[in-house]
Design a protein around this motif. Structure first.
Motif, PDB file in Angstrom:
ATOM      1  N   GLU A   5       0.827  -1.208   0.000  1.00 10.80           N
ATOM      2  CA  GLU A   5       0.000   0.000   0.000  1.00 10.80           C
ATOM      3  C   GLU A   5       0.861   1.257   0.000  1.00 10.80           C
ATOM      4  N   TYR A   6       1.974   1.211   0.725  1.00 11.98           N
ATOM      5  CA  TYR A   6       2.919   2.333   0.751  1.00 11.98           C
ATOM      6  C   TYR A   6       3.430   2.619  -0.661  1.00 11.98           C
ATOM      7  N   LEU A   7       3.806   1.564  -1.380  1.00 10.26           N
ATOM      8  CA  LEU A   7       4.333   1.730  -2.742  1.00 10.26           C
ATOM      9  C   LEU A   7       3.257   2.231  -3.697  1.00 10.26           C
ATOM     10  N   LYS A   8       2.035   1.735  -3.513  1.00  7.09           N
ATOM     11  CA  LYS A   8       0.948   2.174  -4.390  1.00  7.09           C
ATOM     12  C   LYS A   8       0.590   3.640  -4.132  1.00  7.09           C
ATOM     13  N   PHE A   9       0.797   4.085  -2.900  1.00  9.43           N
ATOM     14  CA  PHE A   9       0.586   5.505  -2.573  1.00  9.43           C
ATOM     15  C   PHE A   9       1.490   6.388  -3.439  1.00  9.43           C
ATOM     16  N   TYR A  10       2.675   5.859  -3.766  1.00  6.78           N
ATOM     17  CA  TYR A  10       3.610   6.591  -4.621  1.00  6.78           C
ATOM     18  C   TYR A  10       3.451   6.212  -6.092  1.00  6.78           C
ATOM     19  N   ALA A  11       2.247   5.741  -6.438  1.00  9.38           N
ATOM     20  CA  ALA A  11       1.836   5.502  -7.826  1.00  9.38           C
ATOM     21  C   ALA A  11       2.582   4.366  -8.515  1.00  9.38           C
ATOM     22  N   VAL A  12       3.039   3.371  -7.763  1.00 10.31           N
ATOM     23  CA  VAL A  12       3.644   2.193  -8.377  1.00 10.31           C
ATOM     24  C   VAL A  12       2.519   1.278  -8.837  1.00 10.31           C
ATOM     25  N   GLY A  13       2.551   0.877 -10.108  1.00 12.97           N
ATOM     26  CA  GLY A  13       1.500   0.026 -10.666  1.00 12.97           C
ATOM     27  C   GLY A  13       1.617  -1.424 -10.224  1.00 12.97           C
ATOM     28  N   ASP A  14       0.485  -2.116 -10.183  1.00 14.26           N
ATOM     29  CA  ASP A  14       0.468  -3.521  -9.779  1.00 14.26           C
ATOM     30  C   ASP A  14       1.373  -4.381 -10.652  1.00 14.26           C
ATOM     31  N   ASN A  15       1.497  -4.020 -11.927  1.00 13.59           N
ATOM     32  CA  ASN A  15       2.304  -4.823 -12.854  1.00 13.59           C
ATOM     33  C   ASN A  15       3.785  -4.832 -12.483  1.00 13.59           C
ATOM     34  N   LYS A  16       4.213  -3.873 -11.666  1.00  9.53           N
ATOM     35  CA  LYS A  16       5.621  -3.782 -11.252  1.00  9.53           C
ATOM     36  C   LYS A  16       5.888  -4.439  -9.895  1.00  9.53           C
ATOM     37  N   LEU A  17       4.840  -4.826  -9.194  1.00  5.75           N
ATOM     38  CA  LEU A  17       4.989  -5.260  -7.803  1.00  5.75           C
ATOM     39  C   LEU A  17       5.062  -6.781  -7.671  1.00  5.75           C
ATOM     40  N   PHE A  18       6.036  -7.234  -6.900  1.00  2.00           N
ATOM     41  CA  PHE A  18       6.249  -8.664  -6.690  1.00  2.00           C
ATOM     42  C   PHE A  18       6.457  -8.936  -5.199  1.00  2.00           C
ATOM     43  N   SER A  19       5.862 -10.019  -4.734  1.00  2.00           N
ATOM     44  CA  SER A  19       5.901 -10.335  -3.308  1.00  2.00           C
ATOM     45  C   SER A  19       7.186 -11.058  -2.901  1.00  2.00           C
ATOM     46  N   ILE A  20       7.799 -10.566  -1.818  1.00  2.00           N
ATOM     47  CA  ILE A  20       8.913 -11.257  -1.158  1.00  2.00           C
ATOM     48  C   ILE A  20       8.653 -11.110   0.345  1.00  2.00           C
ATOM     49  N   PRO A  21       7.839 -12.012   0.898  1.00  2.00           N
ATOM     50  CA  PRO A  21       7.301 -11.830   2.253  1.00  2.00           C
ATOM     51  C   PRO A  21       8.344 -11.771   3.360  1.00  2.00           C
ATOM     52  N   CYS A  22       8.050 -10.975   4.406  1.00  2.00           N
ATOM     53  CA  CYS A  22       8.889 -10.925   5.605  1.00  2.00           C
ATOM     54  C   CYS A  22       8.884 -12.312   6.230  1.00  2.00           C
ATOM     55  N   ALA A  23      10.002 -12.985   6.224  1.00  2.00           N
ATOM     56  CA  ALA A  23      10.021 -14.377   6.673  1.00  2.00           C
ATOM     57  C   ALA A  23      11.178 -14.645   7.615  1.00  2.00           C
ATOM     58  N   VAL A  24      11.035 -15.737   8.355  1.00  2.00           N
ATOM     59  CA  VAL A  24      12.134 -16.266   9.166  1.00  2.00           C
ATOM     60  C   VAL A  24      12.363 -17.700   8.700  1.00  2.00           C
ATOM     61  N   ASN A  25      13.359 -18.344   9.265  1.00  2.00           N
ATOM     62  CA  ASN A  25      13.662 -19.720   8.897  1.00  2.00           C
ATOM     63  C   ASN A  25      12.672 -20.660   9.597  1.00  2.00           C
ATOM     64  N   ASN A  26      11.525 -20.864   8.959  1.00  2.00           N
ATOM     65  CA  ASN A  26      10.468 -21.676   9.556  1.00  2.00           C
ATOM     66  C   ASN A  26      10.943 -23.073   9.926  1.00  2.00           C
ATOM     67  N   GLU A  27      11.711 -23.686   9.054  1.00  2.00           N
ATOM     68  CA  GLU A  27      12.166 -25.058   9.314  1.00  2.00           C
ATOM     69  C   GLU A  27      12.990 -25.125  10.597  1.00  2.00           C
ATOM     70  N   PHE A  28      13.855 -24.138  10.792  1.00  2.00           N
ATOM     71  CA  PHE A  28      14.696 -24.111  11.990  1.00  2.00           C
ATOM     72  C   PHE A  28      13.842 -24.018  13.245  1.00  2.00           C
TER      73      PHE A  28
END
Length: 245
Positions: A25-48
Motif C-alpha cells: 500500500e505504501y508503494l501504491k501511494f507513490y503511484a507504483v502500478g500492480d504490474n511492477k509489484l512482486f511479493s517477497i514476504p517478511c520471513a524467518v527460517n520456519n524449518e529451523f
C-alpha cells in the motif's frame, strides 16, 4: 518533496518487491502500478524454528520449573527491546484490569523501560519473569513454554519475533499499526488485532484466552498454518519471478 522524489525513483525501477500488505500500500501511494509489484514476504527460517519446537516439546515442564512458572499458569510472551515504542507497560496495565493470578508474563529482552516494568509488576502483584537479552540460539526455549505472543507496538514494520512465535503454534495479540498484522493475524481466528494503546481491549482478549484455554490450541494451530506461506521458499520464488520478469 518526498512524494516527488520517491515517485520519480520508483518510476525508474523496472520491478519492485514488497514485503507485506502495508508495504504494498505504501508503494501504491507513490503511484507504483500492480504490474511492477512482486511479493517477497517478511520471513524467518520456519524449518529451523519448527525443529526447535520439536526439540523442546518434552522439556516444557522442566523449563517452567526452572523459570519458577506455575504449570497451570497462562504464559504471555513479550519478546522485544523494552522501549516506549514497544509499549510493554500497556500489557502490564491491562493485567491490572483482570484476574491475573494464573497468568505469567515472560519478558524476553532488555531496554530502558525495564526498571519501570519491574517496579510496576511488583507493586501490582503481577507474575513476571525477566530473562534479559537472549540471542536466537536460546530464544526457542522461551517460545516453547509460552501460550500467547504479544506485539502491541505503536510502530513496527515487520517484527520477526511474531513469525517465530507462530512457528511454535502461538496465537498473536497484535496492534493494528504493525506492518504485517493483517497478513499474519486473522482476527478472532489466529489471534486478535487491537488498536494501539487500547488497554481495555488487550485485557479483554487476554482474559478471554485465559478463560478459554481450549481456544488457545485452536488459534495456535491456525497461526501455524498461516506462517507456512511466509517462508524462505516464498522469498526465493518471488526473487526468481522478478528476475524472469
Amino acid at each position: 518533496l518526498k512524494r516527488f522524489v520517491l515517485r520519480k525513483f520508483f518510476n525508474s525501477c523496472d520491478a519492485i518487491m514488497f514485503s507485506c500488505t502495508g508495504n504494498k500500500e505504501y508503494l501504491k501511494f507513490y503511484a507504483v502500478g500492480d504490474n511492477k509489484l512482486f511479493s517477497i514476504p517478511c520471513a524467518v527460517n520456519n524449518e529451523f524454528f519448527q525443529m526447535e519446537r520439536d526439540k523442546y516439546i518434552c522439556e516444557v515442564s522442566n523449563i517452567k520449573n526452572e523459570l519458577g512458572i506455575d504449570k497451570d499458569n497462562l504464559v504471555i510472551l513479550f519478546s522485544a527491546r523494552f522501549t516506549s515504542r514497544k509499549r510493554p507497560l500497556d500489557l502490564l496495565n491491562a493485567l491490572t484490569k483482570i484476574d491475573s493470578s494464573k497468568i505469567t508474563v515472560l519478558f524476553v529482552g532488555d531496554g530502558p523501560e525495564r526498571k519501570y516494568m519491574e517496579e510496576f509488576a511488583q507493586e501490582n502483584n503481577i507474575n513476571t519473569v525477566f530473562t534479559g537479552f537472549v540471542n536466537q540460539t536460546e530464544i526457542s526455549k522461551y517460545y516453547s513454554v509460552s501460550d500467547i505472543d504479544i506485539v502491541i507496538s505503536d510502530y513496527d514494520p515487520s517484527p520477526k519475533s511474531m513469525n517465530e512465535a507462530m512457528n511454535f503454534r502461538l496465537p498473536i495479540i497484535v496492534s493494528s499499526v504493525v506492518g504485517t498484522a493483517y497478513d499474519l493475524v486473522k482476527d478472532g481466528e489466529s489471534g486478535f488485532i487491537v488498536k494501539v494503546g487500547d488497554i481495555n481491549a488487550i485485557a479483554e482478549k487476554i482474559n478471554y484466552l485465559n478463560q478459554n484455554r481450549g481456544k488457545l490450541i485452536e488459534m495456535g494451530n491456525k497461526s501455524f498454518d498461516i506462517v507456512q506461506n511466509w517462508s524462505y521458499k516464498e522469498d526465493v520464488d518471488g526473487i526468481i519471478e522478478v528476475l524472469n520478469f
